[in-house]
Design a protein around this motif. Structure first.
Motif, PDB file in Angstrom:
ATOM      1  N   LYS A   1       0.829  -1.198   0.000  1.00  0.00           N
ATOM      2  CA  LYS A   1       0.000   0.000   0.000  1.00  0.00           C
ATOM      3  C   LYS A   1       0.867   1.252   0.000  1.00  0.00           C
ATOM      4  N   ALA A   2       1.932   1.238   0.787  1.00  0.00           N
ATOM      5  CA  ALA A   2       2.809   2.407   0.881  1.00  0.00           C
ATOM      6  C   ALA A   2       3.527   2.674  -0.437  1.00  0.00           C
ATOM      7  N   VAL A   3       4.013   1.633  -1.063  1.00  0.00           N
ATOM      8  CA  VAL A   3       4.832   1.795  -2.268  1.00  0.00           C
ATOM      9  C   VAL A   3       3.980   1.920  -3.527  1.00  0.00           C
ATOM     10  N   LYS A   4       2.976   1.050  -3.668  1.00  0.00           N
ATOM     11  CA  LYS A   4       2.212   0.977  -4.908  1.00  0.00           C
ATOM     12  C   LYS A   4       0.796   1.536  -4.790  1.00  0.00           C
ATOM     13  N   ASN A   5       0.409   1.921  -3.558  1.00  0.00           N
ATOM     14  CA  ASN A   5      -0.958   2.384  -3.294  1.00  0.00           C
ATOM     15  C   ASN A   5      -1.979   1.342  -3.733  1.00  0.00           C
TER      16      ASN A   5
ATOM     17  N   PHE B   1      11.243   1.331  14.611  1.00  0.00           N
ATOM     18  CA  PHE B   1       9.884   1.850  14.702  1.00  0.00           C
ATOM     19  C   PHE B   1       8.960   0.741  15.200  1.00  0.00           C
ATOM     20  N   LEU B   2       7.963   1.112  15.989  1.00  0.00           N
ATOM     21  CA  LEU B   2       6.889   0.206  16.382  1.00  0.00           C
ATOM     22  C   LEU B   2       5.619   0.682  15.690  1.00  0.00           C
ATOM     23  N   VAL B   3       4.969  -0.218  14.948  1.00  0.00           N
ATOM     24  CA  VAL B   3       3.795   0.167  14.172  1.00  0.00           C
ATOM     25  C   VAL B   3       2.638  -0.790  14.462  1.00  0.00           C
ATOM     26  N   GLY B   4       1.501  -0.219  14.858  1.00  0.00           N
ATOM     27  CA  GLY B   4       0.281  -0.989  15.060  1.00  0.00           C
ATOM     28  C   GLY B   4      -0.589  -0.892  13.825  1.00  0.00           C
TER      29      GLY B   4
ATOM     30  N   MET C   1       3.575   4.471  15.738  1.00  0.00           N
ATOM     31  CA  MET C   1       2.549   4.955  14.823  1.00  0.00           C
ATOM     32  C   MET C   1       1.533   3.843  14.584  1.00  0.00           C
ATOM     33  N   GLU C   2       0.282   4.220  14.370  1.00  0.00           N
ATOM     34  CA  GLU C   2      -0.717   3.261  13.938  1.00  0.00           C
ATOM     35  C   GLU C   2      -1.021   3.495  12.462  1.00  0.00           C
ATOM     36  N   THR C   3      -1.334   2.399  11.763  1.00  0.00           N
ATOM     37  CA  THR C   3      -1.532   2.453  10.314  1.00  0.00           C
ATOM     38  C   THR C   3      -2.715   1.584   9.916  1.00  0.00           C
ATOM     39  N   SER C   4      -3.116   1.742   8.675  1.00  0.00           N
ATOM     40  CA  SER C   4      -4.081   0.829   8.065  1.00  0.00           C
ATOM     41  C   SER C   4      -3.675   0.596   6.623  1.00  0.00           C
ATOM     42  N   ALA C   5      -3.366  -0.649   6.310  1.00  0.00           N
ATOM     43  CA  ALA C   5      -3.054  -0.981   4.923  1.00  0.00           C
ATOM     44  C   ALA C   5      -4.298  -0.864   4.057  1.00  0.00           C
TER      45      ALA C   5
ATOM     46  N   ARG D   1       2.124   5.294   3.986  1.00  0.00           N
ATOM     47  CA  ARG D   1       3.277   5.929   3.340  1.00  0.00           C
ATOM     48  C   ARG D   1       4.104   6.729   4.335  1.00  0.00           C
ATOM     49  N   ASN D   2       3.446   7.245   5.355  1.00  0.00           N
ATOM     50  CA  ASN D   2       4.166   8.070   6.334  1.00  0.00           C
ATOM     51  C   ASN D   2       5.198   7.280   7.132  1.00  0.00           C
ATOM     52  N   VAL D   3       4.993   5.977   7.290  1.00  0.00           N
ATOM     53  CA  VAL D   3       6.015   5.152   7.954  1.00  0.00           C
ATOM     54  C   VAL D   3       7.334   5.275   7.209  1.00  0.00           C
TER      55      VAL D   3
END
Length: 234
Positions: free
Chosen positions: A49-53, A139-142, A171-175, A182-184
């Motif tokens: 998701k981050a790289v290719k959306n 980094f710790l990511v939820g 940081m928390e994220t959602s794929a 992307r912010n990660v």
């Protein structure tokens, strides 16, 4: 660019960030990022998701690892992030440990709807610290913040773990929705870029200007050197 629930923002730095195409051939700086965590927490989904959306509801578990690149320009430096998405299955633990070495930054991922995956973050951290470079950034990511109704791990728990363990960012994220995905990578690049500037300041004899950019074939050689023989879990 907003980074939501992140901590440790580099507010004191003047960053001019420009995202570049995935196949951008030239770069000034290259950083190796490793993404680790239990199987099923969404490592592959988040990095894709981050790289290719791109997001798929069904994602086949990674076998070994997958390799992606994420390119951006920070100020005058073109930065290539080499992202190693590793599998989370126990049988591949010995393989994953090979990727700890020479990593500039590690992302430990858990899922907010899976308490066990959060509890296992300490095990991943222990393995990382025992085998990675002592100055590796962490980094710790939820992930899966879109599953708020099924949340088993609070933001406060994640932040406390980050603080207690002296990690660089939480940081928390959602794929699925793309929230902070992307912010990660952007925050990772900004932190590593800052470290590079500090290194130049401490070592004034080093070249400190971009311009001697590596090209695609050199990156391919770097990848093959790091990659070994496996191709590759979620």
């Amino acid at each position: 660019m907003s980074t939501g629930s992140q901590e440790n923002k580099n507010d004191d730095e003047d960053f001019r960030v420009e995202l570049l195409p995935e196949d951008y051939a030239q770069y000034d700086l290259s950083f190796k990022i490793i993404v680790i965590g239990d199987s099923g927490v969404g490592k592959s989904c988040l990095t894709t998701k981050a790289v290719k959306n791109n997001f798929e509801d069904y994602y086949q578990a990674t076998v070994g690892f997958e390799f992606l690149t994420f390119n951006m320009k920070i100020n005058e430096f073109v930065i290539k992030m080499q992202i190693w998405d590793t599998c989370g299955q126990e049988i591949y633990k010995s393989l994953i440990s090979n990727f700890y070495r020479n990593s500039s930054l590690a992302v430990i991922l858990y899922s907010i709807d899976n308490k066990e995956s959060f509890e296992h973050a300490e095990n991943w951290l222990t393995d990382l610290k025992s085998q990675a470079n002592p100055d590796v950034r962490i980094f710790l990511v939820g992930n899966k913040s879109d599953l708020e109704d099924e949340r088993k791990v609070s933001k406060e728990e994640g932040l406390k773990f980050k603080t207690d363990q002296g990690l660089d960012l939480f940081m928390e994220t959602s794929a699925k929705t793309g929230y902070n995905a992307r912010n990660v990578l952007i925050e990772a690049a900004k932190l590593l870029y800052s470290d590079y500037l500090k290194y130049l300041e401490a070592n004034p004899q080093e070249p400190n200007k971009p311009g001697k950019k590596k090209k695609g074939e050199e990156l391919k050689a770097d990848k093959q050197k790091d990659q070994g023989k496996k191709k590759g879990c979620c």
